[in-house]
Write an enzyme that holds these catalytic residues in place. Structure first.
Site, PDB file in Angstrom:
ATOM      1  N   ASN A 163      -9.740 -33.079 -19.249  1.00 28.91           N
ATOM      2  CA  ASN A 163      -9.843 -31.864 -18.621  1.00 28.91           C
ATOM      3  C   ASN A 163      -9.786 -31.906 -16.986  1.00 28.91           C
ATOM      4  O   ASN A 163      -9.604 -31.039 -16.251  1.00 28.91           O
ATOM      5  CB  ASN A 163     -11.172 -30.755 -19.279  1.00 28.91           C
ATOM      6  CG  ASN A 163     -10.346 -30.572 -20.524  1.00 28.91           C
ATOM      7  OD1 ASN A 163      -9.560 -30.326 -20.797  1.00 28.91           O
ATOM      8  ND2 ASN A 163     -11.627 -30.289 -21.695  1.00 28.91           N
ATOM      9  N   TYR A 183     -21.154 -44.273 -25.637  1.00 30.32           N
ATOM     10  CA  TYR A 183     -21.134 -44.249 -24.470  1.00 30.32           C
ATOM     11  C   TYR A 183     -20.261 -44.914 -23.470  1.00 30.32           C
ATOM     12  O   TYR A 183     -19.398 -44.836 -22.775  1.00 30.32           O
ATOM     13  CB  TYR A 183     -22.667 -44.561 -23.857  1.00 30.32           C
ATOM     14  CG  TYR A 183     -23.148 -44.105 -22.363  1.00 30.32           C
ATOM     15  CD1 TYR A 183     -22.977 -43.051 -21.824  1.00 30.32           C
ATOM     16  CD2 TYR A 183     -23.333 -45.107 -21.352  1.00 30.32           C
ATOM     17  CE1 TYR A 183     -23.444 -42.755 -20.381  1.00 30.32           C
ATOM     18  CE2 TYR A 183     -23.753 -45.261 -20.090  1.00 30.32           C
ATOM     19  CZ  TYR A 183     -23.732 -43.790 -19.698  1.00 30.32           C
ATOM     20  OH  TYR A 183     -23.783 -43.681 -18.276  1.00 30.32           O
TER      21      TYR A 183
HETATM   22  P1  NAD Z   1     -28.301 -36.595 -16.698  1.00 29.89           P
HETATM   23  O1  NAD Z   1     -28.361 -36.511 -18.325  1.00 29.89           O
HETATM   24  O2  NAD Z   1     -29.589 -36.154 -15.962  1.00 29.89           O
HETATM   25  O3  NAD Z   1     -27.355 -35.643 -16.410  1.00 29.89           O
HETATM   26  C1  NAD Z   1     -26.248 -35.211 -16.977  1.00 29.89           C
HETATM   27  C2  NAD Z   1     -25.720 -33.739 -16.840  1.00 29.89           C
HETATM   28  O4  NAD Z   1     -24.342 -33.673 -17.505  1.00 29.89           O
HETATM   29  C3  NAD Z   1     -26.783 -32.920 -17.670  1.00 29.89           C
HETATM   30  O5  NAD Z   1     -26.801 -31.871 -16.718  1.00 29.89           O
HETATM   31  C4  NAD Z   1     -25.945 -32.397 -18.851  1.00 29.89           C
HETATM   32  O6  NAD Z   1     -26.571 -31.197 -19.198  1.00 29.89           O
HETATM   33  C5  NAD Z   1     -24.838 -32.354 -18.334  1.00 29.89           C
HETATM   34  N1  NAD Z   1     -23.603 -32.526 -19.407  1.00 29.89           N
HETATM   35  C6  NAD Z   1     -23.906 -33.363 -20.574  1.00 29.89           C
HETATM   36  N2  NAD Z   1     -22.553 -33.201 -21.455  1.00 29.89           N
HETATM   37  C7  NAD Z   1     -22.085 -31.959 -21.013  1.00 29.89           C
HETATM   38  C8  NAD Z   1     -20.908 -31.297 -21.265  1.00 29.89           C
HETATM   39  N3  NAD Z   1     -20.262 -31.652 -22.489  1.00 29.89           N
HETATM   40  N4  NAD Z   1     -20.325 -30.413 -20.523  1.00 29.89           N
HETATM   41  C9  NAD Z   1     -21.026 -29.934 -19.284  1.00 29.89           C
HETATM   42  N5  NAD Z   1     -22.060 -30.668 -18.760  1.00 29.89           N
HETATM   43  C10 NAD Z   1     -22.706 -31.639 -19.851  1.00 29.89           C
HETATM   44  O7  NAD Z   1     -27.695 -37.725 -16.093  1.00 29.89           O
HETATM   45  P2  NAD Z   1     -27.562 -38.503 -14.789  1.00 29.89           P
HETATM   46  O8  NAD Z   1     -28.377 -39.757 -14.608  1.00 29.89           O
HETATM   47  O9  NAD Z   1     -27.649 -37.469 -13.957  1.00 29.89           O
HETATM   48  O10 NAD Z   1     -26.300 -39.015 -14.943  1.00 29.89           O
HETATM   49  C11 NAD Z   1     -24.974 -38.335 -14.280  1.00 29.89           C
HETATM   50  C12 NAD Z   1     -23.683 -39.163 -14.509  1.00 29.89           C
HETATM   51  O11 NAD Z   1     -23.844 -40.465 -14.019  1.00 29.89           O
HETATM   52  C13 NAD Z   1     -23.453 -39.410 -16.102  1.00 29.89           C
HETATM   53  O12 NAD Z   1     -22.137 -39.375 -16.175  1.00 29.89           O
HETATM   54  C14 NAD Z   1     -23.750 -40.708 -16.257  1.00 29.89           C
HETATM   55  O13 NAD Z   1     -23.109 -41.537 -17.391  1.00 29.89           O
HETATM   56  C15 NAD Z   1     -23.602 -41.601 -14.901  1.00 29.89           C
HETATM   57  N6  NAD Z   1     -24.519 -42.672 -14.658  1.00 29.89           N
HETATM   58  C16 NAD Z   1     -25.914 -42.467 -14.369  1.00 29.89           C
HETATM   59  C17 NAD Z   1     -26.600 -43.690 -14.289  1.00 29.89           C
HETATM   60  C18 NAD Z   1     -28.132 -43.535 -13.772  1.00 29.89           C
HETATM   61  O14 NAD Z   1     -28.603 -44.650 -14.250  1.00 29.89           O
HETATM   62  N7  NAD Z   1     -28.501 -42.406 -14.128  1.00 29.89           N
HETATM   63  C19 NAD Z   1     -26.160 -44.899 -14.328  1.00 29.89           C
HETATM   64  C20 NAD Z   1     -24.722 -44.880 -14.511  1.00 29.89           C
HETATM   65  C21 NAD Z   1     -23.986 -43.923 -14.741  1.00 29.89           C
END
Ligand code: NAD
Ligand code: UDP
Length: 313
Positions: free
Chosen positions: A98, A144
Site C-alpha cells: 500500500n 516478523y
Molecule cells: P512500536 O510497536 O512502538 O511502533 C509500531 C507502531 O506501528 C505502533 O504505533 C502501532 O500501533 C503501529 N501499527 C502496528 N500495526 C499497524 C497497522 N497495521 N496499521 C497502522 N499502524 C500499525 O515499535 P517501534 O519500536 O517504534 O518500531 C517501529 C518500526 O521500526 C517497526 O516497523 C519495527 O519493525 C522497526 N524496528 C524497530 C526496532 C526496535 O528495536 N525498536 C528494531 C528493528 C526494526
C-alpha cells in the site's frame, strides 16, 4: 517544507521521528491503528498546526499527496508481533504494497523500517548488509522476520520495475523513553522490573548478545538516509556496534538502580532467539556520514528516568 507521512507514527520510534520532522519545519501526517502505539506518545504534538493524526490500518489502501513516506507501522516486540502472527505478516506485506503503491502514484520517496531480524540467528558476525541471513521460515519469529524480508523484496522490485525512490534501513535493537511499560522487549522489561523490585527475567543463560542503540541516534540515521541521493537505496544497517550479553545488561540495569531489591531469575530461552547480533556500520558511516553518539549508560539513564516518572503513582 515537505509533506511527510509517518506510518506507525504513534509508536515508540515513530513519535520521535514525527517530532524531529516537525522541528525541521515539515508538515507531518501521523498514521496509526494504535495496536502498540498510543496517543500519549504524540499528545504533545497535537497543538502544532502542521501535525495531523490519522487513525488507519496500513493493510488498507490510503491516499494523500505527500513528498516522503516513512513506513514504520508494524509491532516490533516479539510478544506483540507473535500475538496475531497472520496480522503481523499482513501488516508488513500489505502495508509495504500500500505504501509503495501510494509512493508510485504520488511520486513520493519511501523509506522502509526493516530490521536486523532479516539476518535471523546469524552465522556471520558482525552482520554486514551483504549477508543473506539465517531465518527459520516456519518458526515463532517468522511472521516478523519473513514479513520484513518480503517487504524488502517488494521495495527493491518497486524500485527496479517502477522506478519508485526507495530507502531500506535495517534497524538494530533500539530503546529509549516512550516504550510501553508492557512492551516486552528486554531493556524496558529489565528497567520496569528493577524499579518495581520484581524479579529480572533472564531468558536462557543470558549469554546471547545484542547491540543497543539509543533512539536519538536512530532518528538521526533515518533522516540522513531519507536525504541521500536517489541512487542510494540501501539496505543499510543503523545500529550501535556496542555488543553486550543479556546478562551484562541485567547487571548494568541493577547497578544503575541501586535501591532495587530485584534478583535475576532464569526463564526458558524463546524459540529461535538469535544468539548474537552486532551491526557492521561501515556503509552507514560512508553513505550517511553517521555513527551513533549515545553510549549505553547514558541512554539507560534517560530511559530509567522516564520509567521512574511513568511508574510514579
Ligand atoms: P512500536 O510497536 O512502538 O511502533 C509500531 C507502531 O506501528 C505502533 O504505533 C502501532 O500501533 C503501529 N501499527 C502496528 N500495526 C499497524 C497497522 N497495521 N496499521 C497502522 N499502524 C500499525 O515499535 P517501534 O519500536 O517504534 O518500531 C517501529 C518500526 O521500526 C517497526 O516497523 C519495527 O519493525 C522497526 N524496528 C524497530 C526496532 C526496535 O528495536 N525498536 C528494531 C528493528 C526494526
Ligand atoms: N530477553 C530476556 N528477558 C526479557 C526480555 C528479553 O532475557 O524479559 C532476552 C531475549 O531472549 C533476547 C534479548 O533479551 O535474547 C533481546 O530481546 P528483545 O525481545 O528485546 O529483542 P529481540 O530478541 O527481538 O532482539
Amino acid at each position: 517544507m515537505k509533506r511527510i507521512l509517518v506510518t506507525g507514527g504513534a509508536g515508540f520510534i515513530g513519535s520521535f521521528l514525527c517530532e524531529r520532522l516537525l522541528d525541521e519545519g515539515h508538515e507531518v501526517i501521523c498514521l496509526d491503528n494504535y495496536f502498540t502505539g498510543r496517543k500519549r506518545n504524540i499528545v504533545h504534538l497535537l497543538d502544532r498546526p502542521y501535525f495531523e493524526l490519522v487513525r488507519h490500518d496500513v493493510t488498507m489502501p490510503y491516499f494523500a499527496e505527500v513528498d516522503e513516506i516513512y513506513n514504520l507501522a508494524c509491532p516490533a516486540s516479539p510478544i506483540h508481533y507473535q500475538y496475531n502472527p497472520i496480522k503481523t505478516v499482513k501488516t508488513s506485506v500489505m502495508g509495504a504494497i500500500n505504501m509503495l503503491g501510494l509512493a508510485k502514484r504520488v511520486r513520493a520517496k519511501v523509506l522502509q523500517a526493516s530490521t536486523s531480524e532479516v539476518y535471523g540467528d546469524p552465522k556471520v558476525h558482525p552482520q554486514k548488509e551483504d549477508y543473506w541471513g539465517h531465518v527459520n521460515p516456519i518458526g515463532q519469529r517468522a511472521c516478523y522476520d519473513e514479513g520484513k524480508r518480503a517487504a524488502e523484496t517488494l521495495f527493491v522490485n518497486y524500485h527496479r520495475q517502477n522506478g519508485v525512490r526507495i530507502k531500506i534501513a535495517r534497524i538494530f535493537n533500539t530503546y529509549g523513553p516512550r516504550m510501553m511499560v508492557n512492551d516486552g522487549r528486554v531493556i524496558s522489561n529489565f528497567i520496569v522490573q528493577a524499579l518495581r523490585h520484581e524479579p529480572i527475567t533472564l531468558y536462557g543463560d543470558g549469554s546471547q548478545t545484542r547491540s543497543f542503540q539509543y533512539i536519538s541516534d536512530l532518528v538521526e540515521g533515518l533522516v540522513r538516509l531519507m536525504n541521500t541521493e536517489d541512487n542510494f537505496t540501501g539496505p543499510v544497517n543503523i545500529g550501535n556496534p556496542g555488543e553486550y550479553t543479556i546478562r551484562e545488561l541485567a547487571e548494568k540495569v541493577l547497578e544503575m538502580i541501586p535501591g532495587s531489591t530485584s534478583e535475576i531469575v532464569y526463564r526458558p530461552l524463546p524459540e529461535d532467539d538469535p544468539m548474537q547480533r552486532q551491526p557492521d556500520i561501515s556503509l552507514a558511516k560512508e553513505k550517511l556520514q553517521w555513527e551513533p553518539r549515545v553510549p549505553l549508560e547514558e541512554g539507560l539513564r534517560h530511559t530509567i528516568d522516564y520509567f521512574r516518572q511513568t511508574l510514579e503513582p
